[in-house]
Design a protein around this motif. Structure first.
Motif, short mmCIF file in Angstrom:
data_model
loop_
_atom_site.label_atom_id
_atom_site.label_comp_id
_atom_site.label_asym_id
_atom_site.label_seq_id
_atom_site.Cartn_x
_atom_site.Cartn_y
_atom_site.Cartn_z
N LYS A 152 -2.79 -3.75 -16.61
CA LYS A 152 -1.59 -2.38 -16.08
C LYS A 152 -1.67 -2.08 -17.68
O LYS A 152 -1.19 -2.15 -18.40
CB LYS A 152 -0.39 -3.01 -15.43
N PRO A 153 -1.66 -0.12 -17.40
CA PRO A 153 -1.67 0.63 -19.04
C PRO A 153 0.06 -0.13 -19.10
O PRO A 153 0.02 0.27 -21.24
CB PRO A 153 -1.69 1.85 -18.17
N ASP A 154 1.06 0.07 -18.53
CA ASP A 154 1.96 -0.76 -19.42
C ASP A 154 2.25 -1.45 -19.96
O ASP A 154 2.98 -1.55 -21.06
CB ASP A 154 3.05 -0.20 -18.30
N TYR A 210 -6.80 11.87 -6.36
CA TYR A 210 -5.22 11.40 -7.45
C TYR A 210 -4.45 10.52 -6.43
O TYR A 210 -3.69 9.19 -7.52
CB TYR A 210 -4.10 13.02 -7.36
N ILE A 211 -4.10 10.59 -5.47
CA ILE A 211 -3.75 9.44 -4.81
C ILE A 211 -4.24 8.18 -4.94
O ILE A 211 -3.87 6.49 -5.39
CB ILE A 211 -3.53 9.59 -3.69
N GLU A 212 -6.04 8.09 -4.69
CA GLU A 212 -7.09 7.09 -4.64
C GLU A 212 -6.58 6.54 -6.42
O GLU A 212 -6.37 5.01 -6.63
CB GLU A 212 -7.91 7.39 -4.58
N GLU A 213 -6.37 6.89 -7.68
CA GLU A 213 -6.46 6.54 -8.74
C GLU A 213 -5.27 5.70 -9.09
O GLU A 213 -5.51 4.89 -9.46
CB GLU A 213 -6.46 7.41 -9.67
N THR A 214 -4.29 6.89 -8.65
CA THR A 214 -2.78 6.53 -8.36
C THR A 214 -2.76 4.81 -7.68
O THR A 214 -2.24 3.94 -8.45
CB THR A 214 -1.59 7.26 -8.07
N ASP A 215 -3.13 4.34 -6.82
CA ASP A 215 -2.95 3.64 -6.46
C ASP A 215 -4.15 2.81 -6.79
O ASP A 215 -3.58 1.18 -6.98
CB ASP A 215 -4.12 3.57 -4.72
N LYS A 216 -5.33 2.24 -7.63
CA LYS A 216 -6.15 1.77 -8.25
C LYS A 216 -5.21 0.92 -9.12
O LYS A 216 -5.35 0.09 -9.55
CB LYS A 216 -7.21 2.14 -8.84
N ILE A 217 -4.56 2.17 -9.78
CA ILE A 217 -3.65 1.71 -11.02
C ILE A 217 -2.67 0.11 -10.55
O ILE A 217 -1.96 -0.71 -10.82
CB ILE A 217 -3.08 2.73 -11.65
N ASN A 218 -1.59 1.36 -9.44
CA ASN A 218 -0.25 -0.53 -8.72
C ASN A 218 -1.39 -1.00 -8.68
O ASN A 218 -0.04 -2.60 -8.14
CB ASN A 218 -0.46 1.05 -7.71
#
Length: 280
Positions: A50-52, A35-43
């Motif tokens: 970026k999705p937003d 989860y942390i790695e995936e969030t870091d990838k998006i950030n």
């Protein structure tokens, strides 16, 4: 342009929070690490992935298409109509400036824009109106020192970015912006610039790459050097008092009725960001 499937940040966050709550011993499980790695990838994704940000401009593009198709316009016809609504007498200038910006953000050719004219010529109005049609994430405003520039953009690729330096009224403004302009001119030409610094720790290199564009207005044509001229679209709006411009005139003639017109024009301008994004 981007991967079709990107896990939304909110969804990932909910999963991560749930996993943490379930883990009463607060151990870092493989799921939490994932989860942390995936969030870091998006950030750390580039701006245009970026999705937003993606969703914001997809919605604007949908509004743009709806308005354009309602009147059976081509893209050029619709944008020309929007520019006409922004300012009578300078609509062609605004359109030319927007096309120059497109050359930069589409990575066709980084094209500087310099507007020259007197205080009442609408030079700033023209370049700022066209900037409103560019995704805001790619517009950098303000004057920066060399230290600030490298500190903020160190290691970045500045392709597609537009640096708006504002109105350079005279010699003092020229002096304040000359370092930033020289840095951007080198990037515009070579696509790379670096500097060495020696803080209290070990010396290190800072660098920036890419081909950004410079945008500013001035009354002093003499501050523009030959290198800037050769790589710039130089526009000279006619001297039109503010009270002759469309939006200003509409607001003062019948404020109750025309505020809605002004709002509609501004909405149309913002929607063009969606088209720009779709083309990028």
């Amino acid at each position: 342009k981007m991967k079709k499937i990107i896990i939304p940040i909110i969804f990932i966050s909910l999963i991560g929070l749930n996993l943490i709550k379930q883990n009463e011993k607060k151990e870092i499980t493989p799921q939490v690490i994932s989860y942390i790695e995936e969030t870091d990838k998006i950030n750390n994704l580039p701006v245009n992935k970026k999705p937003d940000v993606r969703d914001k401009y997809r919605n604007l593009y949908a509004k743009y298409k709806s308005k354009r198709d309602k009147y059976a316009y081509t893209d050029l016809q619709f944008i020309a109509q929007i520019c006409q609504g922004l300012g009578v007498g300078i609509s062609d200038i605004i359109l030319k400036v927007y096309i120059s910006y497109l050359l930069t953000v589409l990575k066709i050719k980084a094209t500087n824009v310099i507007a020259i004219g007197s205080q009442s010529s609408g030079k700033s109005f023209s370049i700022e109106s066209a900037l409103k049609m560019i995704p805001t994430e790619y517009v950098i405003k303000g004057v920066h020192t060399e230290a600030y520039f490298f500190g903020k953009f160190n290691g970045m690729n500045l392709d597609r970015f537009i640096f708006y330096l504002g109105d350079l009224g005279g010699a003092k403004d020229d002096e304040k912006t000359i370092i930033t302009r020289d840095i951007l001119k080198q990037l515009n030409t070579d696509g790379y610039i670096e500097r060495g610094i020696a803080p209290e720790s070990e010396p290190r290199e800072e660098y920036v790459e890419g081909n950004p564009a410079i945008v500013y207005s001035t009354v002093e044509e003499t501050i523009i050097n030959e290198q800037e001229k050769s790589r710039s679209n130089i526009v000279k709006p006619p001297n039109i008092p503010l009270n002759k411009l469309t939006i200003f005139n509409a607001f003062h003639d019948s404020p109750g009725k025309d505020i809605k017109t002004i709002e509609e024009i501004n909405e149309d301008v913002e929607c063009v960001q969606g088209l720009t994004w779709e083309l990028m």
